[in-house]
Enzyme design. Structure first.
Site, PDB file in Angstrom:
ATOM      1  N   ASP A 194       0.817  -1.208   0.000  1.00  0.00           N
ATOM      2  CA  ASP A 194       0.000   0.000   0.000  1.00  0.00           C
ATOM      3  C   ASP A 194       0.855   1.264   0.000  1.00  0.00           C
ATOM      4  O   ASP A 194       1.865   1.338   0.703  1.00  0.00           O
ATOM      5  CB  ASP A 194      -0.896  -0.003   1.249  1.00  0.00           C
ATOM      6  N   GLU A 230      13.713 -15.723  -1.017  1.00  0.00           N
ATOM      7  CA  GLU A 230      14.009 -16.927  -0.225  1.00  0.00           C
ATOM      8  C   GLU A 230      12.861 -17.928  -0.324  1.00  0.00           C
ATOM      9  O   GLU A 230      13.004 -19.093   0.005  1.00  0.00           O
ATOM     10  CB  GLU A 230      14.200 -16.565   1.254  1.00  0.00           C
TER      11      GLU A 230
HETATM   12  O1  TEU Z   1      -4.228   4.497  -1.458  1.00  0.00           O
HETATM   13  C1  TEU Z   1      -3.139   5.389  -1.602  1.00  0.00           C
HETATM   14  C2  TEU Z   1      -3.463   6.683  -2.131  1.00  0.00           C
HETATM   15  O2  TEU Z   1      -2.610   7.490  -2.426  1.00  0.00           O
HETATM   16  C3  TEU Z   1      -4.902   7.054  -2.110  1.00  0.00           C
HETATM   17  O3  TEU Z   1      -5.003   8.105  -1.204  1.00  0.00           O
HETATM   18  C4  TEU Z   1      -5.499   7.536  -3.324  1.00  0.00           C
HETATM   19  O4  TEU Z   1      -4.810   8.675  -3.737  1.00  0.00           O
HETATM   20  C5  TEU Z   1      -6.915   7.884  -2.946  1.00  0.00           C
HETATM   21  O5  TEU Z   1      -7.592   6.679  -2.650  1.00  0.00           O
HETATM   22  C6  TEU Z   1      -7.631   8.663  -3.955  1.00  0.00           C
HETATM   23  O6  TEU Z   1      -8.369   7.895  -4.828  1.00  0.00           O
HETATM   24  C7  TEU Z   1      -4.069   3.437  -0.577  1.00  0.00           C
HETATM   25  C8  TEU Z   1      -5.314   2.590  -0.508  1.00  0.00           C
HETATM   26  O7  TEU Z   1      -5.571   2.010  -1.758  1.00  0.00           O
HETATM   27  C9  TEU Z   1      -6.447   3.423  -0.006  1.00  0.00           C
HETATM   28  O8  TEU Z   1      -7.645   2.707   0.026  1.00  0.00           O
HETATM   29  C10 TEU Z   1      -6.087   3.893   1.381  1.00  0.00           C
HETATM   30  O9  TEU Z   1      -7.080   4.771   1.854  1.00  0.00           O
HETATM   31  C11 TEU Z   1      -4.742   4.603   1.417  1.00  0.00           C
HETATM   32  O10 TEU Z   1      -3.739   3.871   0.729  1.00  0.00           O
HETATM   33  C12 TEU Z   1      -4.251   4.756   2.839  1.00  0.00           C
HETATM   34  O11 TEU Z   1      -3.847   3.522   3.335  1.00  0.00           O
END
Ligand code: TEU
Ligand code: CA
Length: 512
Positions: A194, A230
């Site tokens: 993520d 690994e």
């Molecule tokens: O998303 C990363 C991210 O940068 C998001 O903020 C994206 O820009 C946003 O959803 C706008 O559409 C990830 C995950 O996919 C998201 O669901 C999470 O909210 C976020 O990380 C935080 O963990």
């Protein structure tokens, strides 16, 4: 190079709390998912990616992780997760889980310890506590810093319930190595990383985005790659949002991640030149690295393709979701069908977000008081946010909860969904579900390995042949186009009359 499973896999994204509810509390769970494994197997997918399934206060749908080594109680237990992995494997389905390394939950043991231990403690060094905040903004809106009672501020690029880890601290590196091993040892086949590009921070450079793509983040993924190597055939896939292909490509160097999500393709408007440019650029970026491209049309963060492609502006932009902008859903549906055949015909792996195979539109009329997305709350209700693509799936029957479970689903389902349940679509040969199912099965036979050769059918038509002899033609012109010579039609996204391919329609032809 050996052909590993993820090079050409079709990967189905399960947003667990909205997939299927096994115990009637209105929240999807592992029991529900396990009971629907035959559906996924029949659909023809090769792997499942699950959004975070860890214990979480759900301030951001589970992306606020309280414990990386356990399962959220409302989803099930660790033992059930292990059973699920085993059952998926028995069906030939790999399992990819989500790891969130940028931030945890404010309810995690580490963060609670940091709060209790006070300023200057080693426990605070695992996060970013400062006496003075800088001017960084949270990606969800508002400041990126929150003050604690003793006066210090901590950094959270997302919600205040998601404190950012300090990746200059070796303990944080060690912790995530242990977490990766914990899940690989339990048979997990891949990790979706993520917010992969924002782990490392530079507070001194004066850059308002001094957290995006800093050089040291690559050291993290080099060490993760050594660790995953690994094990046998484990996949690391990064969530990397970059328009800049050169910077994107750095994550795919041979000693870093295996793949990354292709958001350039997802964001591309329904326009032949733009799509072709995105496809060409994607292939040009990936081929020299020996990394497979990924083809993504949707996920749990973006407006559903049926709704996107029916709008006047069909491109996707994280900074401007265009929530509530009118959409011609019939047109969007036609295009989403064609886009699916395009994405599935391209070389590499393809991602299918749950409900995409049902052609679900974005749900735009969720009552405000039921909205959960922190984007909605943190933006002062200026941004509607992502709940509309996270509504529990309709499985069967004529009324809500449409076989999702027995209880009231955590987000309301539109009444119109009685027409698009899995059950209704299974019985309809022309349904989106049957298009996806047929395409996913054909893909296994016809679309493994090799690149593409473009055919010239005019500037408004995308046409290319794969080495197997399958030709994909997508007509983005307003008028029908004549099909190239072929032996037979394998699959079409709409009806074809004679040799004419209608507007906004795609076809797979057998050409040798
Ligand atoms: O998303 C990363 C991210 O940068 C998001 O903020 C994206 O820009 C946003 O959803 C706008 O559409 C990830 C995950 O996919 C998201 O669901 C999470 O909210 C976020 O990380 C935080 O963990
Ligand atoms: Ca449940």
């Amino acid at each position: 190079m050996s052909e590993t499973w993820w090079r050409g896999a079709a990967i189905y994204q399960v947003y667990l709390r909205s997939f299927a509810d096994g115990n009637g509390d209105g929240i999807g769970d592992l029991a529900g998912l396990r009971s629907r494994l035959p559906y996924l197997s029949d659909l023809g997918i090769g792997a499942i990616w699950l959004n975070p399934w860890y214990p979480s206060p759900m301030a951001d749908g589970g992306y606020d992780v309280a414990d990386y080594r356990d399962i959220e109680p409302s989803f099930g237990t660790l033992a059930e997760a292990e059973q699920f992995i085993e059952e998926a494997h028995a069906l030939g389905i790999r399992v990819i889980i989500d790891v969130v390394p940028n931030h945890s939950s404010d309810q995690s043991a580490w963060f609670q310890e940091a709060l209790a231990a006070g300023p200057g403690s080693a426990a605070r060094e695992r996060f970013w506590f400062k006496d003075e905040p800088n001017d960084w903004k949270s990606i969800f809106g508002g400041p990126a810093w929150t003050q604690v009672p003793d006066g210090q501020w901590y950094l959270h690029l997302f919600a205040p319930e998601q404190p950012d880890f300090n990746w200059t601290n070796p303990e944080v590196h060690q912790e995530f190595h242990d977490v990766l091993r914990f899940w690989f040892d339990r048979g997990v086949d891949g990790i979706r990383i993520d917010s992969a590009a924002v782990l490392v921070k530079d507070f001194d450079g004066g850059d308002p985005e001094g957290y995006t793509d800093l050089a040291e983040v690559h050291d993290v993924y080099r060490s993760w790659r050594r660790l995953s190597d690994e094990y046998d055939e484990r996949l690391l896939i990064g969530e990397v949002w970059f328009p800049d292909q050169e910077r994107f490509a750095r994550y795919l160097r041979p000693d870093e991640l295996h793949t990354a999500f292709n958001f350039d393709f997802l964001g591309s408007p329904w326009d032949p030149a733009a799509l072709r440019a995105s496809i060409e650029q994607t292939i040009a970026t990936h081929v020299p690295l020996g990394a497979p491209a990924t083809w993504v049309l949707s996920n749990h963060d973006v407006v559903r393709p049926v709704t996107r492609y029916g709008r006047a502006n069909t491109s996707w932009d994280n900074g401007n979701r265009r929530d509530g902008v009118p959409s011609d859903l019939e047109l969007g549906y036609r295009r989403a069908r064609a886009a699916a055949l395009l994405a599935m015909a391209l070389p590499g792996s393809v991602y299918v977000y749950q409900g995409e195979e049902l052609g679900l539109p974005e749900v735009e009329d969720i009552p405000d008081e039921l909205r959960e997305d922190p984007m909605w709350h943190r933006s002062g209700h200026a941004v509607v946010g992502r709940d509309g693509c996270r509504v529990p799936l309709p499985w069967s029957g004529d009324e809500t909860p449409f076989g999702f479970g027995t209880g009231n689903p955590w987000l309301p389902q539109p009444e119109a969904w009685k027409k698009v349940t899995v059950e209704a679509q299974q019985a309809d040969l022309g349904s989106m579900l049957n298009l996806y199912r047929t395409a996913l099965h054909l893909r296994r036979e016809w679309l493994v390995g090799g690149g593409i050769t473009w055919l010239d059918l005019g500037p408004e038509v995308l046409a290319f042949t794969r080495e197997s002899g399958l030709t994909c033609v997508v007509n983005l012109a307003a008028d029908p186009v004549r099909l190239p010579p072929h032996e037979s039609v394998l699959l079409a996204s709409g009806s074809i009359e004679g040799d004419e391919l209608p507007s906004d329609t795609a076809v797979w032809l057998r050409t040798t």
